[in-house]
Design an enzyme around this catalytic site. Structure first.
Site, PDB file in Angstrom:
ATOM      1  N   GLU A   1      85.849  95.976  34.111  1.00 48.92           N
ATOM      2  CA  GLU A   1      85.860  96.124  35.657  1.00 48.92           C
ATOM      3  C   GLU A   1      86.664  94.751  36.199  1.00 48.92           C
ATOM      4  O   GLU A   1      86.892  94.980  37.404  1.00 48.92           O
ATOM      5  CB  GLU A   1      84.932  95.848  36.233  1.00 48.92           C
ATOM      6  CG  GLU A   1      83.896  96.933  36.724  1.00 48.92           C
ATOM      7  CD  GLU A   1      83.957  98.587  36.984  1.00 48.92           C
ATOM      8  OE1 GLU A   1      85.416  98.554  37.277  1.00 48.92           O
ATOM      9  OE2 GLU A   1      83.380  98.646  38.105  1.00 48.92           O
TER      10      GLU A   1
ATOM     11  N   THR B   1      90.994  97.242  44.498  1.00 48.55           N
ATOM     12  CA  THR B   1      89.265  96.712  44.597  1.00 48.55           C
ATOM     13  C   THR B   1      89.585  95.161  44.816  1.00 48.55           C
ATOM     14  O   THR B   1      89.058  94.479  45.667  1.00 48.55           O
ATOM     15  CB  THR B   1      88.190  97.035  43.187  1.00 48.55           C
ATOM     16  OG1 THR B   1      88.242  98.861  43.209  1.00 48.55           O
ATOM     17  CG2 THR B   1      86.943  96.157  43.854  1.00 48.55           C
TER      18      THR B   1
HETATM   19  N1  HSE Z   1      80.998  96.072  44.500  1.00 47.15           N
HETATM   20  C1  HSE Z   1      82.149  96.406  44.379  1.00 47.15           C
HETATM   21  C2  HSE Z   1      82.710  96.048  45.877  1.00 47.15           C
HETATM   22  C3  HSE Z   1      81.841  98.018  44.226  1.00 47.15           C
HETATM   23  O1  HSE Z   1      82.667  96.654  46.995  1.00 47.15           O
HETATM   24  O2  HSE Z   1      84.037  95.029  45.780  1.00 47.15           O
HETATM   25  C4  HSE Z   1      83.869  98.262  44.137  1.00 47.15           C
HETATM   26  O3  HSE Z   1      84.220  99.875  43.974  1.00 47.15           O
END
Ligand code: HSE
Length: 317
Positions: A134, A190
């Site tokens: 990630e 993200t």
């Molecule tokens: N929890 C993460 C965010 C998920 O909202 O940034 C990203 O897919």
């Protein structure tokens, strides 16, 4: 021609993260899209990884930048595995649209690698290595998508004081309507969506979000779709991100008017996800969501699916 010693192929599902108030804590496996990753172990031992993208060239093919290989590299490092690897990635999860695309590749990769080298990783280790991937898109390890991609169902994860997760099956009548806009998002989408989140919050907001999150968990435990969807309201992260989604307010309104029990951003967006317990209403909800993106001249597709998903080995030799 390089000699392949062993081969393993695994697949992992799409997922939706946050589900409203559960930022970085809640994930839900979606039985909708799947990524497939196959890894060939070669006889040569130079620690080299070659990535082949089978059906999509929109993700990085450099080992240090690709979520699947980033995860694999970390396991190889830990177990001092030097074999050269051929990694083939077949993308099924739409990229950068809030459905856990990078997580699905990482989850499939760690599942395949674990089997191929018989590492006997614990579930927590699999999760931790998958989360390494990630970093490529979010800039940090976040676990909510990878945990759902790996284990499926509704998953609650925490990282402090130790990494721990709890998995609960979703109620049988829970139906998801996922509206996926065909938007081009930046590679580090993200990371960008995380940068708009407030760093400090009023205690009242914390209390409201926490209460909502607890209602959701109770709803999953009691297998009560109405109770769980009553908690899908986030007043902290979602308001900060809504400007990133064209027609956000209207889309929510339309879906609710069409019978959705709750609507929220899927992960970091821009996909939106609606929750219902009525198969009859699901189609109408989807159409109402597509219409809002269409009003902004964005084509979108609404998919109706069930919770589930997870990762598994599909072939090896
Ligand atoms: N929890 C993460 C965010 C998920 O909202 O940034 C990203 O897919």
């Amino acid at each position: 021609m390089k000699e392949t010693v062993n081969f393993c192929e695994a697949r992992a599902s799409s997922s939706t993260a946050n589900l409203g108030p559960g930022f970085d804590v809640f994930g839900l496996g979606l039985d909708l899209f799947y990524d497939t990753v196959s890894i060939s172990k070669l006889a040569t031992k130079n620690g080299k990884i070659k990535i082949t993208l089978e059906n999509n060239n929109k993700i990085p093919s450099i080992a240090e930048e690709n979520s699947a290989s980033l995860s694999v590299m970390k396991i190889a490092q830990k177990y001092k595995i030097k074999n050269d690897l051929d990694i083939r990635i077949t993308k099924g999860v739409p990229i950068g649209l809030g459905l856990g695309s990078s997580a699905a590749s990482s989850a499939a990769a760690v599942t395949a690698f674990n089997e191929l080298f018989q590492c006997k990783l614990t579930e927590n280790e699999l999760l931790d290595f998958a989360a390494e991937g990630e970093v490529s898109s979010a800039g940090v390890k976040h676990y909510d998508n990878v945990v759902a991609s790996l284990f499926g169902g509704f998953v609650i994860v925490r990282t402090f004081p130790t990494l721990q997760f709890v998995r609960i099956n979703a109620p049988k009548d829970l139906i998801l309507v996922v509206c996926v806009p065909q938007m081009v998002t930046p590679v580090k989408k993200t990371k960008i969506a995380r940068s708009v989140i407030p760093r400090t919050i009023p205690i009242e907001d914390h209390t409201r979000n926490l209460a909502n999150a607890c209602m959701m968990v109770s709803g999953f435990l009691y297998q009560d779709t109405k109770l769980l969807t009553s908690g899908i309201k986030d007043i902290i992260v979602e308001p900060a991100r809504k400007s990133l989604i064209p027609g956000y307010e209207k889309l929510k309104l339309n879906a609710i008017r069409s019978g959705a029990l709750a609507v929220t951003i899927s992960g970091a967006g821009p996909s939106m996800i609606a929750f219902t317990n009525s198969a009859k209403k699901a189609h109408k909800i989807g159409k109402s969501m597509e219409q809002v993106f269409a009003d902004s001249k964005i084509q979108s597709n609404a998919y109706v699916c069930r919770a589930g998903g997870g990762a598994k080995v599909i072939s090896k030799y």
